[in-house]
Every structure is written in structure tokens, then in C-alpha cells.
Design an enzyme around this catalytic site. Sequence first.
Site, PDB file in Angstrom:
ATOM      1  CD  GLU A 175      -3.146   0.901   0.431  1.00 37.70           C
ATOM      2  OE1 GLU A 175      -3.121   0.066  -0.492  1.00 37.70           O
ATOM      3  OE2 GLU A 175      -4.128   1.613   0.667  1.00 37.70           O
ATOM      4  CE  LYS A 183      -1.525   0.045  -3.598  1.00 36.01           C
ATOM      5  NZ  LYS A 183      -1.716  -1.389  -3.677  1.00 36.01           N
ATOM      6  CG  ASN A 192     -11.322  -0.349   5.233  1.00 32.81           C
ATOM      7  OD1 ASN A 192     -11.861  -1.175   5.959  1.00 32.81           O
ATOM      8  ND2 ASN A 192     -10.328  -0.672   4.418  1.00 32.81           N
ATOM      9  CG  HIS A 226     -11.109  -2.651  -0.940  1.00 30.34           C
ATOM     10  ND1 HIS A 226     -11.815  -2.104   0.110  1.00 30.34           N
ATOM     11  CD2 HIS A 226      -9.956  -3.124  -0.392  1.00 30.34           C
ATOM     12  CE1 HIS A 226     -11.120  -2.241   1.227  1.00 30.34           C
ATOM     13  NE2 HIS A 226      -9.998  -2.857   0.936  1.00 30.34           N
TER      14      HIS A 226
HETATM   15  N1  LIG Z   1      -4.059  -7.421   4.038  1.00 28.39           N
HETATM   16  C1  LIG Z   1      -5.306  -6.992   4.039  1.00 28.39           C
HETATM   17  O1  LIG Z   1      -6.090  -7.262   4.948  1.00 28.39           O
HETATM   18  C2  LIG Z   1      -5.800  -6.155   2.876  1.00 28.39           C
HETATM   19  C3  LIG Z   1      -7.184  -6.073   2.636  1.00 28.39           C
HETATM   20  C4  LIG Z   1      -7.632  -5.340   1.534  1.00 28.39           C
HETATM   21  C5  LIG Z   1      -6.733  -4.708   0.701  1.00 28.39           C
HETATM   22  N2  LIG Z   1      -5.384  -4.787   0.968  1.00 28.39           N
HETATM   23  C6  LIG Z   1      -4.481  -4.104   0.036  1.00 28.39           C
HETATM   24  O2  LIG Z   1      -3.896  -5.074  -0.809  1.00 28.39           O
HETATM   25  C7  LIG Z   1      -2.594  -4.657  -1.182  1.00 28.39           C
HETATM   26  C8  LIG Z   1      -1.605  -5.767  -0.844  1.00 28.39           C
HETATM   27  O3  LIG Z   1      -1.648  -6.019   0.530  1.00 28.39           O
HETATM   28  P1  LIG Z   1      -1.085  -7.378   1.165  1.00 28.39           P
HETATM   29  O4  LIG Z   1      -1.590  -7.425   2.558  1.00 28.39           O
HETATM   30  O5  LIG Z   1      -1.386  -8.519   0.258  1.00 28.39           O
HETATM   31  O6  LIG Z   1       0.488  -7.092   1.168  1.00 28.39           O
HETATM   32  P2  LIG Z   1       1.691  -8.134   1.260  1.00 28.39           P
HETATM   33  O7  LIG Z   1       2.815  -7.413   1.838  1.00 28.39           O
HETATM   34  O8  LIG Z   1       1.243  -9.402   1.903  1.00 28.39           O
HETATM   35  O9  LIG Z   1       2.008  -8.493  -0.266  1.00 28.39           O
HETATM   36  C9  LIG Z   1       2.508  -7.566  -1.191  1.00 28.39           C
HETATM   37  C10 LIG Z   1       3.327  -8.345  -2.212  1.00 28.39           C
HETATM   38  O10 LIG Z   1       3.635  -7.485  -3.311  1.00 28.39           O
HETATM   39  C11 LIG Z   1       4.919  -7.831  -3.795  1.00 28.39           C
HETATM   40  N3  LIG Z   1       5.464  -6.726  -4.561  1.00 28.39           N
HETATM   41  C12 LIG Z   1       5.931  -5.546  -4.109  1.00 28.39           C
HETATM   42  N4  LIG Z   1       6.347  -4.785  -5.131  1.00 28.39           N
HETATM   43  C13 LIG Z   1       6.135  -5.488  -6.257  1.00 28.39           C
HETATM   44  C14 LIG Z   1       6.354  -5.234  -7.644  1.00 28.39           C
HETATM   45  N5  LIG Z   1       6.896  -4.093  -8.058  1.00 28.39           N
HETATM   46  N6  LIG Z   1       6.013  -6.192  -8.515  1.00 28.39           N
HETATM   47  C15 LIG Z   1       5.470  -7.356  -8.112  1.00 28.39           C
HETATM   48  N7  LIG Z   1       5.239  -7.651  -6.819  1.00 28.39           N
HETATM   49  C16 LIG Z   1       5.572  -6.731  -5.904  1.00 28.39           C
HETATM   50  C17 LIG Z   1       5.707  -8.141  -2.543  1.00 28.39           C
HETATM   51  O11 LIG Z   1       6.854  -8.933  -2.842  1.00 28.39           O
HETATM   52  C18 LIG Z   1       4.674  -8.859  -1.692  1.00 28.39           C
HETATM   53  O12 LIG Z   1       4.733 -10.263  -1.853  1.00 28.39           O
HETATM   54  C19 LIG Z   1      -2.338  -3.337  -0.463  1.00 28.39           C
HETATM   55  O13 LIG Z   1      -2.643  -2.286  -1.326  1.00 28.39           O
HETATM   56  C20 LIG Z   1      -3.306  -3.403   0.687  1.00 28.39           C
HETATM   57  O14 LIG Z   1      -3.700  -2.123   1.153  1.00 28.39           O
HETATM   58  C21 LIG Z   1      -4.909  -5.495   2.022  1.00 28.39           C
END
Ligand SMILES: NC(=O)c1ccc[n+]([C@@H]2O[C@H](COP(=O)([O-])OP(=O)(O)OC[C@H]3O[C@@H](n4cnc5c(N)ncnc54)[C@H](O)[C@@H]3O)[C@@H](O)[C@H]2O)c1
Length: 419
Positions: A124, A129, A222, A172
Amino acid sequence: MTSEALAGAKEHIETARANAAKIDDIAADTALKPIRQVGVLGAGTMGGGIAMNFLTAGIPVTIVEAEQANLDKGVATIRKNYENSVKRGKMTRDEVEAAMARLTPSLEFADLGRADLVIEAVYENMDLKKDIFAKLDKTAKPGAILASNTSYLNVDEIAAQTARPEAVLGMHFFSPANIMKLLEVVRGAKTGDAELATVMDLAPRIGKVAVVSGVCPGFIGNRMLSQRQQQAQAMLMEGAAYNEIDDVLLEFGFPMGPFQMGDLAGNDVGWHRDPTRVETIRDALCAAGRLGQKAGKGWYDYDENRQRTPSDVTRKIVADFAAKAGKPQRAIGKDEIRERLLYPMINEGAKILDEGMAQRPGDIDTVWLNGYGWPAWTGGPMYWASHEGLDKVVAGLERYGLEVSPYLRRKAEAGQGFD
Ligand SMILES: NC(=O)c1ccc[n+]([C@@H]2O[C@H](COP(=O)([O-])OP(=O)(O)OC[C@H]3O[C@@H](n4cnc5c(N)ncnc54)[C@H](O)[C@@H]3O)[C@@H](O)[C@H]2O)c1
């Protein structure tokens, strides 16, 4: 709520859910785009779960990661989750192998060029992004839909990095993304009708209940949740015990309260990771290793069956913070706790409607019933508030010195509900 309102809750929920699938200002015969190939960027907590939805529905997915180790870990987690479904009798071994065969793991960004829909699920971080969407603009095939799974970031700002903002929207998902039903579909200022209609049509095919949200921080769910969190934190500093705050929500019918939720998600999500820098109660909990259920302790202490007991250590941390802030302490009754947690959410819901960020009150109910465990017997927050009486909500907000949206006040003064 009257017995009549309670009896109507079930029908309201069904109607609201059916209506949520409709987009008011898009022609019903808008031509949809075929989605035969999906690309997911990021194989972390969300990316893996998101990919599973499509794999299970028979749609091939290419999942692209930045690092080999994270890619391997992500793919292994997908397999483990499927194996658990076999153990629980939800899937056969053949179905799992067929789903896994539809998955193409890759470290090559260019492999996203095949996808009809790309869903970005990297960290995030706005700069990251933006970078990714600028790259996607060059890589994705013409006509592809480009979605971000961002939780809070501005989808219009992300779309502006591309020469095709009509292709960009938010998808989302909620964690765990392979299980949670809710999908907020974020409609940017320039999102195309065909793109939006296609994603709304796709949602039930991957087992999701989709609701359209406008672009605003936290979208519908949220955004309302942060109001509840703010009050939970405020009451904590005024002297309410965190377990009492949780218990009030449990009594109302939620599966868990805000502090239990913190312990489940991990108090270190978004933490700066410097144990010497203690500026908030959360920092102090993390510095003390109280990361949540996974550590056996967080706000609560947990036994081997994950049963929670309020912790004296946590109580002391909270008391020290309140003392440092010079906050006078008082006993806070259950009614005040409940009203201060729920009424500001209703107020935020009213603002969301007033700003046109949600199409209808029933959409907000659908979000909270499917994504946040709002108790179904009440029909959802907006239905519940309408039947409690919006005048009662306004009076409650005023009693606690909280903001009242002009829209909510107008409805209350007219003796109306939200519908
Ligand atoms: N975890 C939650 O509860 C949740 C819920 C809804 C939305 N989100 C959103 O989802 C998104 C991801 O969150 P998450 O919890 O899965 O994070 P996370 O840290 O578990 O996973 C992110 C992944 O992205 C990869 N990454 C980073 N840069 C990259 C790139 N340039 N190319 C390819 N891969 C890349 C990382 O290696 C990592 O494995 C965020 O935007 C977050 O806000 C999270």
C-alpha cells in the site's frame, strides 16, 4: 427496533443485495468485455487469495512477483489453502490440480500483457502503485481492465498515470480474499461504463457480492470503520476497558470487537518496526512483543485454544498513556460505548450517501453485512438506524459532542429513514 422492522430485515437484505449489483446510470445492455485471462501483481496475503477466486472459477491466472522467494511462498500458500479445502471436503483432489494447472507464476512483468484483467495487489504505497500503473499502461493489451486492490489510496490519482483512465478502477477485496464475500468496486471519475459493468458482472462468477463505491478515503467500509476505531481509541483514553468495548459489540451481535480484530489481524500491520519509538498504545504493545494472536499475546493474552483473557500488562500500558496525556478517567456505561461506536458510523454512512459515494443505503448495508460482520438480524447499519429512529441517532451524537451530518439531520427532522 420494532418486531415489524426485525421481521422485514431478511427481505431488506435480499433486496439490497440484488440492487447492489445494479449501476444506476449505466445502460442495462452495455456490452461486456470477455475476461478469459487474469493477471495478478503481487503474491502476498491479498494477491494469492485474489488469484484463487479466479482459478477456482476456471479462469487462468498469471501471478507476477518482484522476488522469487515471495513468488514461491505465495504459490505454496495457494496450494496449502486448496489442500485444506480437500481436507474439509469442499474440493476434490482433481479439482485442486485443475485449479493449480490454471496458475502461471512469473517474475516477468511483460507476462501481464496477456491478461484481459490485471489486479494489482502490491504494498500500500502510492509511489509504488503509480509506477506500476505507468508500466501497466505500456504492457497491458489494449482494452484490458486495470484494477487496484488498494484499501485507502485515490484511484483517480492512480488512473492518471495511464493514458487510458477509462480502463482503471478499484477492486477492493477483503482478507482472506479467497473466503470473504465482499468486493468493493471503486468507480473512478473516468472509469468506463463497459469496464465497470464487466467487473460487476464478473463478481458473482467468482463468488463475490459486489458493491460500487465512489473514490473517497477508505471507500464505503473502511471509511465507516475508521469512525468506529476513533471512538474506540477515545473511550479507551477516557477510562473504558478495551475488553468492555469489545464485549459491547459482541453483545450487539458482531463476531468480534475492535481490539479482538487488531489481535487477529496483527497489531504490527503498518507498524514502523522500531521498538524504541513508542508514540502510541499500539507502538507500546508491539514493542512489548504483544503482536496479537500469532504471538499468543496482544491486547489480550491467549491460551493454546486461542481463548482470550484481558491482560494486566495491556491495562497498565493504556493507563500510563492516559496519565501521560492528562486524560481524566471515568467509568463509561455500556449504552454510551454502544452509541459512540455505532452512531458515528451511521453519520459517516449519511455523508457517503450525501456525497453520492454509495448509490443507495442498501449498498452500505450490503458492505457491512458481507465484509465486516454487522449482525444480519438488524438488516445492516442504515436499516438498523432508520428503524431505531434517526432522531435518536442525532440526539446521541449531540449528547457526546460528535459531528452531525446535515443530510442526517435533515432526514431526522423530516421523520424519515434513509430509504
Ligand atoms: N491485508 C489486508 O487485509 C488487505 C485487505 C484489503 C486490501 N489490501 C491491500 O492489498 C494490497 C496488498 O496487501 P497485502 O496485505 O497482500 O500485502 P503483502 O505485503 O502481503 O504483499 C505484497 C506483495 O507485493 C509484492 N510486490 C511488491 N512490489 C512489487 C512489484 N513491483 N512487482 C510485483 N510484486 C511486488 C511483494 O513482494 C509482496 O509479496 C495493499 O494495497 C493493501 O492495502 C490489504
